[in-house]
Design an enzyme around this catalytic site. Structure first.
Site, short mmCIF file in Angstrom:
data_model
loop_
_atom_site.label_atom_id
_atom_site.label_comp_id
_atom_site.label_asym_id
_atom_site.label_seq_id
_atom_site.Cartn_x
_atom_site.Cartn_y
_atom_site.Cartn_z
N ASP A 82 0.82 -1.24 -0.02
CA ASP A 82 -0.05 0.02 -0.12
C ASP A 82 0.86 1.31 -0.05
O ASP A 82 2.00 1.45 0.18
CB ASP A 82 -1.11 -0.10 1.28
CG ASP A 82 -0.17 0.14 2.49
OD1 ASP A 82 0.86 -0.82 2.43
OD2 ASP A 82 -0.62 0.71 3.68
N GLU A 149 0.27 -1.45 5.52
CA GLU A 149 1.10 -0.91 6.38
C GLU A 149 1.21 0.42 6.74
O GLU A 149 1.27 0.72 8.00
CB GLU A 149 2.75 -1.21 5.57
CG GLU A 149 3.93 -0.80 6.74
CD GLU A 149 4.25 0.47 6.53
OE1 GLU A 149 5.35 1.10 7.53
OE2 GLU A 149 3.84 1.55 5.66
#
Length: 489
Positions: A82, A149
């Site tokens: 991400d 994350e």
């Protein structure tokens, strides 16, 4: 290999830039990275690589050792899928649907009005490039790509024992070439909630939207010591301390968008009597001059203005408004303490990241970071005391551990020697004031030997994010050299 989406695909080393060009073309903000995960899974499967996922959604890809290297210690390459979604106020962009638009700007690659996603897209591209390469000697290899994350380290929290066989982990989420990271800060989210009461609108008042924006923002860990201003703090300071001579009603206050990004913009809605409109305008002009002078060497594009508005809600009572502004004004923000052990490194910090006003309560979301558990606990205690004094509640969630430095790490010494052999100088061995996933990996894999490295990325978590082109080549050179120099089991 792939369809070219931008000119960056022609940069060298193409092995990395072509993958990064493809990554930019597939939307992958936190919580919405599944399309990119599926692309990677499909690509790896087509390459004949073994792919699997865990219940959390993390992606695991295995590549056998090259000829004659099966006896080498197995290695895990790790990145997160991400990216942080931040855009300029005047940029039209839907991070869940629109591709990132990267372009070359001199020695750097940046994006058009949005975060670039070099954090951690460059690391992810390098992991995929290693999988694609047929000219790199390496032992048994695994790639771990974690999810979410940036919004809570969900993938790292969900990682279970037994999925990884590697003994060495190379994290690719660092942002300064020439520095090897051997430790990082832990953190915790703090949410303060203050009940508010509302009253009837003063019919003689005029409503205004106050907008303070144009700040640089940035990463709430690696940029916290730079002196970059927090829009939430600047606007609350104005309302609390610079409107003392104007009776006003506070309707709403909103600022920031992510707990781990320094807020670039903040908004408030107030109402004042018509006769005080000129004085409000004068105060805004004076305050803009004041903070522009204070922050002249750092924040050069601050804007602050009031525009007529239609009331969004009933105003807060005067008591509720006083409590709200006192809470915001007193809330700590920025560097709390520098490390005594590591020169130039922040030990403990707090970012007052997101503010929202609801119908019956007011909410402040902060991110506390510290290299040491006691430092984090100290700030938690300060916030509890502040909440108690303000009549608010505070909850803590998403606690993640720091990564304790291990000076005797074998992979650290191997990397240092390889780096010195290539460039004739030693790299800087560092501890970063940001949350790397390595600390969480230590729970299911306590004996994993880890370091973190990467190319130079400036201003992550902000639309100013950029990656230095030549350092990508240096980073790739280091990646290949370290894999070829991993010792036998």
């Amino acid at each position: 290999m792939f369809t070219q989406h931008s000119d960056i695909a022609q940069l060298e080393p193409k092995e990395i830039w072509q993958f990064f060009d493809q990554i930019c073309a597939i939307p992958h903000p936190s919580k919405h990275e599944e399309a990119l995960a599926q692309f990677i899974i499909s690509w790896a499967t087509e390459q004949g690589l073994a792919v699997r996922r865990d219940p959390t959604g993390n992606v695991f890809i295995k590549k056998p050792a090259t000829d004659g290297m099966a006896h080498i210690t197995p290695v895990v390459l790790q990145a997160h899928i991400d990216m942080v979604p931040q855009k300029n106020d005047d940029t039209v962009h839907d991070f869940t649907k629109d591709p990132i638009r990267p372009y070359v700007d001199g020695d750097w690659v940046t994006a058009t009005g949005t975060t670039l996603g070099a954090d951690n897209g460059m690391g992810m591209a390098s992991c995929l490039a290693v999988l694609a390469a047929n000219d790199i000697k390496h032992g048994p290899l695994e790639v771990l790509l974690t999810i979410d994350e940036e919004a809570g380290m969900t993938g790292a929290f969900g990682l279970e024992a037994g999925y990884l066989e590697g003994e060495i982990l190379l994290n690719t989420d660092s942002e300064q070439e020439g520095e090897i990271y051997m430790g990082c800060a832990g953190g915790v989210d703090a949410t303060m909630s203050l009940p508010i009461e509302r009253t009837q609108e003063n019919q003689n008042h005029i409503a205004f939207n106050l907008t303070l924006k144009g700040l640089k923002g940035g990463h709430s860990g690696v940029d916290i010591h730079t002196g970059r201003a927090n829009a939430n703090k600047l606007l609350s300071r104005f309302l609390k301390n610079h409107l003392n001579d104007i009776p006003f009603q506070l309707i709403n206050f909103k600022g920031g968008s992510l707990r781990n990004a320094i807020p670039r913009e903040a908004y408030a809605q107030i109402s004042v009597a018509p006769e005080h409109e000129p004085l409000l305008a004068a105060h805004i002009t004076d305050y803009l001059k004041l903070v522009s002078a204070e922050l002249a060497s750092i924040e050069t594009t601050i804007t602050f203005e009031a525009t007529p508005a239609t009331l969004d809600d009933k105003p807060m009572t005067s008591d509720s408004a006083e409590q709200v502004l006192a809470l915001l004004n007193a809330c700590p923000n920025g560097v709390i303490r520098m490390s005594d052990d590591i020169e130039g490194v922040v030990e403990t910090s707090l970012n007052m990241g997101v503010i929202n006003t609801h119908d019956i309560d007011f909410e402040v979301l902060c991110l506390v970071r510290s290299l040491i558990d006691s430092g984090r606990a100290d700030v938690e205690g300060q916030l509890r005391s502040l909440a108690q004094l303000a009549g608010a509640s505070v909850t803590f969630s998403g606690t993640y551990p720091g990564w304790k430095p291990e000076p005797d790490s074998k992979i650290l010494h191997i990397f240092r020697d390889v780096y010195e052999g290539i460039y004739g100088k030693k790299p800087h061995i560092m501890v970063i004031h940001a949350g790397l996933e390595c600390g969480l990996f230590k729970k299911p894999y306590p004996d994993m030997d880890m370091i973190s490295f990467g190319p130079t990325i400036k201003f992550p978590h902000s639309p100013d994010e950029k990656v230095k082109i030549d350092t990508v080549g240096l980073y790739w050179q280091q990646m290949k050299a370290i894999l070829e120099n991993i010792p036998a089991k």
